[in-house]
Design a protein around this motif. Structure first.
Motif, PDB file in Angstrom:
ATOM      1  N   LEU A  75       7.849   1.317  -4.574  1.00 48.12           N
ATOM      2  CA  LEU A  75       6.582   2.038  -4.625  1.00 48.12           C
ATOM      3  C   LEU A  75       6.461   2.882  -3.367  1.00 48.12           C
ATOM      4  O   LEU A  75       6.515   2.355  -2.248  1.00 48.12           O
ATOM      5  N   LYS A  76       6.297   4.181  -3.556  1.00 44.34           N
ATOM      6  CA  LYS A  76       6.149   5.108  -2.439  1.00 44.34           C
ATOM      7  C   LYS A  76       4.745   5.708  -2.484  1.00 44.34           C
ATOM      8  O   LYS A  76       4.366   6.327  -3.480  1.00 44.34           O
ATOM      9  N   LEU A  77       3.992   5.523  -1.416  1.00 45.36           N
ATOM     10  CA  LEU A  77       2.634   6.046  -1.303  1.00 45.36           C
ATOM     11  C   LEU A  77       2.572   7.015  -0.132  1.00 45.36           C
ATOM     12  O   LEU A  77       3.210   6.787   0.902  1.00 45.36           O
ATOM     13  N   SER A  78       1.801   8.078  -0.277  1.00 42.72           N
ATOM     14  CA  SER A  78       1.598   8.996   0.836  1.00 42.72           C
ATOM     15  C   SER A  78       0.177   9.541   0.789  1.00 42.72           C
ATOM     16  O   SER A  78      -0.388   9.766  -0.287  1.00 42.72           O
ATOM     17  N   ASP A 108      -0.633  10.788  -2.984  1.00 43.59           N
ATOM     18  CA  ASP A 108       0.470  10.773  -3.950  1.00 43.59           C
ATOM     19  C   ASP A 108       1.035   9.364  -4.044  1.00 43.59           C
ATOM     20  O   ASP A 108       1.119   8.646  -3.034  1.00 43.59           O
ATOM     21  N   ALA A 109       1.438   8.993  -5.245  1.00 47.20           N
ATOM     22  CA  ALA A 109       2.069   7.693  -5.467  1.00 47.20           C
ATOM     23  C   ALA A 109       3.226   7.871  -6.444  1.00 47.20           C
ATOM     24  O   ALA A 109       3.157   8.698  -7.362  1.00 47.20           O
ATOM     25  N   TYR A 143       1.709   9.879  -9.515  1.00 49.72           N
ATOM     26  CA  TYR A 143       0.265  10.140  -9.564  1.00 49.72           C
ATOM     27  C   TYR A 143      -0.127  10.973  -8.355  1.00 49.72           C
ATOM     28  O   TYR A 143       0.296  10.691  -7.224  1.00 49.72           O
ATOM     29  N   THR A 144      -0.923  12.003  -8.589  1.00 47.55           N
ATOM     30  CA  THR A 144      -1.412  12.868  -7.514  1.00 47.55           C
ATOM     31  C   THR A 144      -2.907  13.078  -7.683  1.00 47.55           C
ATOM     32  O   THR A 144      -3.382  13.387  -8.788  1.00 47.55           O
TER      33      THR A 144
END
Length: 758
Positions: A320-323, A265-266, A259-260
């Protein structure tokens, strides 16, 4: 077993969903294709200009950078080369000897790989053993070796980082990191499907599909199925062992949702795996006494064992990677990982079915030994990292890390002769409940004082806590009273400094000094008189320097480095021997030094060549340490004092002096497509299996070759392939407590493959 079945159902669903999604979306894509342009408006597109070898981008410093700009020895495998090496139903061990200074082996088969970089590794087969090589899969560090065996499929690339990586990747990385990155979702629809069939009914089927969903969401679903029939016949007419062995069915799936939205961003990654097969086949009396040659009558397709044999695995995980990019500052990352597995593996450890003294000759052992276990590792990790934008000549990054592992496992021993009722035959059941907790904080800074010079420095503090509880029953405790609790706790600060100097726009020189840390370890086996033992933390200091670059027309790329390391308080496990005991020890020092070379060339556009190799010298330095030599009738070549073999001056186990590999690809236009041939060869020199040296337990040199011949037209590729084309059979490891038992490599596999992209 009910929980394993439910997880298996979930894995079937995940893989099935991936394949179904592939079929549905590819159909939809065909329906939405734009009509073809009129024939008179269609013109042949000009052939693209040959721009030479493409630049290689790596993430070895947690940023995307050109490989030549990274001040450490790193090798990337991707694209067609990765597809070729990973053909024919192989597991992660296919990477062994495919990059300088890298070895991978297993005494469990497909469920417990052990990694060695520049000689540093750990031969201990215990489930709680710590390894100095970390596997980082999609930015999540996997600690337990059972989890490190997750299949490699639908990948973007594999990076092998050599030398201590204590700042950015943490503890338990004093030897290096295997960094695996799967292909990510994108906003362009596409995918592929491939299937191959080969010798022993070996099937390798893989598929992936991905693209936009809408509303800022993207997805990628991928699945893998690997199968091989049992190809080894058990000739024993007694006992309870399976009559056919060495087969497997291994399947895995991965679903990623991205998801952006603006600066946010995820990426959610859910994955799972299931495996049913037989464990590694141990071959009693494989070696002739006084040499490392195979015993007369040896046949790779035959064995004679009489004990229980089984292996199954169920694994699933999510990360889960979040930025979030903060304008004018940098990017804040959060990486959360959770992994869980349930594994059962039981094998006939003596590897034979006749019990005689002396235990010499094929299928002969001193006494029966049939052991196994059920393991359930669970790991949780959380990392918060900030990566700055470039501020003039500066860039920084840093963060915090937390890791928690809960490991429960049971060690089984079975009576002999077995009745066929496993519950009634269970002679020992030792229960382990282990906790491994780690936290760390780190920071790294980069500074360019002048245009052509880049300086970097970083530091990290890590702290480990381990708590092991042993309970259960066994007739072989020999004075141990259960339960027994063992604890260990310690911390350490690691650092690295480096400099990169651009001699020209095409060539860089670099130098690096770094330290590494492996936390305190606990060996908690209690049978055959073994008592739980703890080892102090292991620390490494290393220096390396090298040159990386290419020529002006990009027809040649190269990297050369030299290194030296000194590991203090090396953690070693003395296993086996006459008493089949296990002791965890600290050797005073282990040193290693060597040279590593890599090159890639395109002398003419149709031909691409790669070559790499290493010379590695390793040495244990501790005049006061000794280990139990073999209980079998082996020929020990070290001095034996007080019943212990003196190992001072020995090379590290599984550390060949020479490693080398080459590949060549040649393609020519044929009709509307391309015909091509791809060959690859990997070599390693002799190795010691154990800490002590013995004539029988020194593995012979090995040369493995592969070949692929194919034709590509449009997005369809059809090929024939062969792995281990010379069918060279070598022993890759051994067991020393009972007889001259060994394990061998994969046989020759020949087959065909079709791959379709869309």
């Amino acid at each position: 077993m009910r929980s394993i079945g439910s997880r298996a159902a979930l894995l079937h669903l995940l893989v099935g969903t991936s394949v179904a999604t592939l079929a549905l979306t590819s159909t939809a894509a065909r329906a939405e294709d734009a009509p073809a342009a009129p024939a008179e408006a269609t013109q042949a597109a000009p052939a693209p200009a040959d721009t030479g070898l493409q630049d290689i981008t790596v993430t070895a410093t947690r940023r995307s950078e050109l490989s030549k700009d990274v001040p450490l020895a790193v090798t990337t495998i991707g694209g067609e080369k990765l597809d070729v090496l990973n053909s024919s139903g192989l597991d992660i061990r296919f990477l062994s000897s495919r990059t300088p200074s890298l070895q991978i082996e297993s005494s469990f088969g497909r469920t417990f790989p052990r990694f060695y970089i520049r000689g540093l590794g750990n031969t201990d087969f215990d489930i709680n053993a710590a390894q100095p090589v970390s596997v980082v899969y999609d930015d999540v560090a996997l600690e337990n070796s059972l989890l490190k065996s997750f299949p490699v499929f639908d990948l973007q690339n594999v990076e092998v980082l050599r030398g201590p990586q204590g700042t950015l990747f943490g503890r338990n990385t004093p030897a290096g990191v295997i960094k695996i990155d799967s292909a990510k979702p994108s906003d362009t629809f596409g995918g592929y499907g491939s299937v191959s069939w080969a010798t022993y009914n070996t099937v390798n089927a893989e598929a992936a599909v991905g693209g936009p969903i809408g509303g800022g969401f993207t997805f990628r679903a991928s699945g893998l199925l690997q199968h091989r029939d049992n190809w080894v016949t058990n000739t024993s007419t007694t006992g309870v062992a399976n009559k056919k062995l060495e087969g497997y069915t291994d399947y895995a799936g991965r679903l990623q949702i991205g998801y952006t939205s603006g600066d946010f961003d995820a990426l959610l990654n859910v994955h799972g795996r299931g495996l049913e097969g037989t464990p590694r086949v141990f071959r009693a009396g494989l070696f002739q006494q006084g040499s490392n040659n195979f015993s007369p009558g040896f046949d790779p397709k035959k064995v004679a064992i009489d004990g229980y044999t089984s292996q199954s695995l169920s694994q699933w995980g999510a990360d889960l990677k979040l930025s979030y990019h903060i304008a004018g500052a940098g990017t804040l990352y959060s990486i959360t990982g959770y992994e869980k597995a349930a594994v059962e593996s039981t094998g006939d450890i003596d590897g034979g079915n006749r019990y005689v003294f002396p235990a010499l000759g094929l299928n002969n052992a001193l006494f029966p030994s049939n052991t196994g276990g059920r393991s359930r590792p669970t790991e949780f990790s959380q990392e918060i990292r900030f990566q700055s934008d470039e501020f003039g000549a500066f860039r920084v990054q840093g963060g915090g890390y937390y890791f928690l592992q809960k490991l429960h496992y049971d060690e089984f021993d079975y009576k002999f002769p077995a009745t066929g009722n496993r519950a009634a035959d269970l002679d020992a059941d030792i229960n382990h409940a282990d906790t491994n907790e780690n936290y760390g904080i780190y920071a790294s800074v980069e500074y360019k004082p002048v245009k052509d010079l880049t300086l970097r420095a970083g530091g990290r503090y890590s702290h480990d806590r381990r708590d092991d509880l042993v309970s259960g029953f066994s007739p072989f405790l020999f004075g141990n009273a259960l339960p027994i609790r063992t604890k260990a706790s310690d911390g350490y600060a690691t650092w690295d400094v480096s400099a990169t100097y651009a001699v020209s726009p095409l060539v860089n020189l670099y130098a690096r000094a770094a330290t590494g840390y492996q936390g305190p370890a606990i060996q908690d086996r209690v049978t055959f008189g073994s008592k739980p033992t703890a080892a102090r933390k292991q620390t490494t200091i290393s220096a390396e320097g090298g040159i990386k670059g290419s020529n002006a027309d990009k027809t040649l790329r190269f990297a050369i480095d030299g290194y030296y390391y000194d590991t203090k308080d090396l953690q070693i496990t003395a296993v086996g021997g006459a008493s089949n005991s296990a002791r965890l020890l600290n050797a005073a020092h282990a040193v290693g030094y060597g040279i590593e070379i890599e090159a890639e060339a395109r002398p003419v556009p149709p031909l691409t060549l790669t070559a790499s190799g290493s010379w590695n010298h390793t040495e244990i330095r501790d005049p006061n340490i000794g280990v139990s030599p073999c209980g079998a009738a082996c020929t020990v070549t070290n001095p034996v004092v007080g019943g212990l073999a003196v190992i001072n001056g020995n090379p590290l186990p599984q550390a060949p002096e020479f490693v080398g590999n080459v590949t060549a690809r040649y393609g020519v236009p044929v009709g509307n497509g391309e015909a091509y041939i791809f060959t690859d060869w990997a070599y390693r020199s002799e190795i010691n299996y154990f800490l002590y040296a013995a004539k029988e337990f020194r593995g012979r040199s090995e040369l493995q070759g592969g070949l692929k011949i194919g034709y590509t037209i449009g997005k369809v590729d059809v090929a024939a392939f062969a792995r281990n084309i010379t069918n060279q059979i070598r022993s890759i490891s051994a067991i020393d407590f009972n007889n001259l038992t060994g394990m061998i490599n994969e046989p020759r596999i020949i087959g065909g493959e079709i791959k379709v992209k869309f």
